[in-house]
Design a protein around this motif. Structure first.
Motif, PDB file in Angstrom:
ATOM      1  N   GLU A 178     -30.755 124.708   7.533  1.00 41.62           N
ATOM      2  CA  GLU A 178     -31.210 124.527   6.161  1.00 41.62           C
ATOM      3  C   GLU A 178     -30.161 123.735   5.373  1.00 41.62           C
ATOM      4  OE1 GLU A 178     -32.314 128.238   4.467  1.00 41.62           O
ATOM      5  OE2 GLU A 178     -33.964 128.565   5.867  1.00 41.62           O
ATOM      6  N   ALA A 179     -29.657 122.687   5.964  1.00 43.57           N
ATOM      7  CA  ALA A 179     -28.642 121.864   5.308  1.00 43.57           C
ATOM      8  C   ALA A 179     -29.280 120.990   4.247  1.00 43.57           C
ATOM      9  CB  ALA A 179     -27.929 120.993   6.348  1.00 43.57           C
ATOM     10  N   ALA A 180     -28.571 120.780   3.130  1.00 44.04           N
ATOM     11  CA  ALA A 180     -29.071 119.940   2.044  1.00 44.04           C
ATOM     12  C   ALA A 180     -28.890 118.471   2.402  1.00 44.04           C
ATOM     13  CB  ALA A 180     -28.322 120.265   0.760  1.00 44.04           C
ATOM     14  N   PRO A 181     -29.684 117.605   1.813  1.00 41.28           N
ATOM     15  CA  PRO A 181     -29.556 116.169   2.106  1.00 41.28           C
ATOM     16  C   PRO A 181     -28.343 115.569   1.408  1.00 41.28           C
ATOM     17  CG  PRO A 181     -31.174 116.507   0.392  1.00 41.28           C
ATOM     18  CD  PRO A 181     -30.748 117.886   0.842  1.00 41.28           C
ATOM     19  N   GLY A 182     -28.054 114.326   1.753  1.00 39.28           N
ATOM     20  CA  GLY A 182     -26.974 113.629   1.086  1.00 39.28           C
ATOM     21  C   GLY A 182     -27.354 113.244  -0.327  1.00 39.28           C
ATOM     22  N   ARG A 183     -26.333 112.929  -1.114  1.00 44.17           N
ATOM     23  CA  ARG A 183     -26.575 112.569  -2.512  1.00 44.17           C
ATOM     24  C   ARG A 183     -27.217 111.185  -2.622  1.00 44.17           C
ATOM     25  NH1 ARG A 183     -20.760 114.321  -5.182  1.00 44.17           N
ATOM     26  NH2 ARG A 183     -21.118 116.591  -5.181  1.00 44.17           N
ATOM     27  N   PRO A 184     -28.133 111.017  -3.574  1.00 45.71           N
ATOM     28  CA  PRO A 184     -28.682 109.678  -3.824  1.00 45.71           C
ATOM     29  C   PRO A 184     -27.587 108.753  -4.366  1.00 45.71           C
ATOM     30  CG  PRO A 184     -30.027 111.393  -4.859  1.00 45.71           C
ATOM     31  CD  PRO A 184     -28.758 112.045  -4.432  1.00 45.71           C
TER      32      PRO A 184
END
Length: 512
Positions: A178-184
């Protein structure tokens, strides 16, 4: 691998006014909510004097003294307003409106200096997911009454007036972590802020136009999402964009409804009218299949079936009214002639549609068929033999003169080229029982009528001496409406056709 989206993500509702209950679909779409310091690209509203001066410049009145004389203001004030408009890029040095000036006059606002606020931007959970073209100041939790895999119960109304709805949750979970995505990227955040500002601005313009009963002054793309040109919005400082905390997984509540034809209308989850973005997400659900796709198809199918039933009921009511009017106008015997009755009913039903698309075409075609049927019956009821035609019209020149002479003797004013026909060929077709086109049947009827005072064409000529010319005009109109679009004169043309059609019915019935 794409990051997995948590099934337990909080459900948020960012649209303050969901659509009415009638066959709506509620969907909770997953997104990663990034809390950022985002730019706010405001637009200052033009005051009354600025709008008037810009409007006069747009109309060609650009000198301050001429403007002052028109609006009864001091010339120095008018010159100051013009100078400020040039300074802000609304007018060029010649006093003509720039593209930014036209947009300001259309929307009533002009871009100002960028301000900053803490806002949320939303990212689709797929790998490399795009940012949604909206921002939100806060995440408002939906009132969740129950929750199950793939579904959740929501209460949208107040405690005193509850509005319960079941939301379908789009499942994006997979076997990964459940890792978060990279920053825009910062420029992506700026683009989202601009798109959000323009969409909300476009909505205000459309609401004003609807409230005032005005036609849209611009296509949506000219107001919403328009790219800033030279002298337009100044790009904010990318270094000032900062991300606060880790991105949070949320399920954003959105709604869709079916319109009168059963087409799906996606409402923006952020309350900004309809939404192409949300529509694309729904289309993806339809493409992927599953229970949600079937539910969406079921709602649109139900709406289309209901619209069809409503149309059939309205058509039956209109048809019953038209039939009673025709009986009153032509007598009960009109019902015994199915061709005349059905075609005249078609004419009146189409006339009732006014200037709607296709209405005039229906009127013209039904009127043409009425006269085609009339002249066919006349050709059969008052036959002309091939021998008699050969006697009166041995050559092409005599054929034309014979038809003209017959028409003038009957009482018609002019004979259009429409009725220049090979009479012998037409007579042979009539004798074999062949259904002749209007032009051939009409030529035979003219020849038969000029030696028979009891022929129905004498009555028609007495009532309308220009009938033959009118039929030629009807043929031209028939070609035009079959290949053209809507016509501003459609209502008048339909009325003219109706009068022409009503002339034929009393002569049709005795020939049945």
């Amino acid at each position: 691998m794409a990051p997995s989206f948590p099934r337990s993500a909080r459900i948020v509702q960012l649209c303050p006014a969901p659509p009415r209950r009638d066959e709506r679909i509620c969907v909770a779409f997953p997104a990663w909510a990034h809390r950022v310091t985002a730019p706010v690209l405001p637009r200052r509203g033009l005051d009354l004097f600025e709008r008037v001066v810009l409007g006069l410049c747009h109309a060609g009145v650009r000198e301050p003294d001429l403007i002052a004389a028109r609006i009864n203001l001091h010339v120095r004030l008018c010159a100051h307003i013009v100078d400020q408009a040039v300074h802000h890029g609304l007018l060029d040095r010649q006093g003509e409106l720039t593209e930014q000036g036209r947009r300001a006059l259309r929307t009533g606002g002009v871009a100002e200096e960028t301000s900053w606020s803490v806002r949320y931007v939303f990212q689709s959970p797929e790998a490399g997911g795009d940012l949604w073209p909206r921002t939100a100041e806060r995440l408002a939790d939906a009132h969740v009454t129950w929750r199950a895999p793939g579904r959740a119960g929501l209460q949208l109304g107040t405690t005193g007036h509850p509005d319960h709805v079941e939301a379908a949750i789009v499942d994006m979970a997979d076997a990964g972590t459940e890792a978060a995505p990279g920053r825009p990227r910062p420029e992506q955040v700026i683009e989202v802020a601009r798109l959000d500002r323009d969409a909300r601005e476009a909505r205000r313009v459309r609401e004003f136009e609807r409230g005032q009963g005005l036609a849209p002054v611009a296509r949506p793309g000219e107001t919403a999402g328009a790219r800033p040109g030279p002298g337009g919005d100044r790009p904010p400082d990318l270094d000032r964009i900062a991300f606060i905390d880790a991105p949070e997984p949320v399920l954003v509540v959105g709604f869709a409804t079916a319109d009168g034809s059963g087409e799906l209308v996606a409402h923006d989850p952020f309350g900004v009218g309809s939404s192409a973005m949300f529509g694309e997400l729904l289309d993806r659900c339809l493409h992927d299949g599953g229970p949600l796709a079937e539910r969406i198809r079921g709602v649109t199918r139900t709406k289309a079936e209901r619209a069809e039933r409503t149309y059939r009921q309205a058509d039956a009511t209109a048809r019953a009214h038209v039939e009673s009017v025709l009986v009153a106008e032509f007598g009960a015997s009109v019902r015994s002639d199915e061709d005349a009755f059905d075609l005249m009913t078609e004419v009146d039903l189409a006339v009732m549609l006014g200037d709607q698309a296709g209405a005039l075409e229906r009127v013209v075609h039904a009127t043409h068929r009425l006269y085609e049927e009339l002249f066919r019956r006349l050709a059969r009821g008052y036959p002309v033999s091939v021998d008699s035609v050969r006697a009166i019209s041995p050559t092409e020149t005599l054929r034309r003169s014979a038809i003209e002479e017959a028409a003038h003797r009957v009482g018609f004013q002019t004979v259009p080229r429409l009725f220049d026909q090979d009479l012998r060929e037409a007579a042979r077709g009539s004798s074999t029982g062949k259904d002749l086109p209007l032009r051939k049947a009409g030529a035979l009827a003219l020849v038969a009528a000029h030696r028979n005072a009891e022929h129905p064409l004498h009555r028609l000529a007495a009532r309308r001496p220009d009938l033959l010319s009118a039929l030629a005009a009807l043929g031209t109109m028939r070609n035009r409406v079959s290949h053209g679009g809507r016509d501003p004169s459609a209502a008048q043309d339909a009325k003219w056709c109706r009068e022409l059609a009503a002339l034929a019915v009393p002569e049709l019935i005795p020939l049945h």
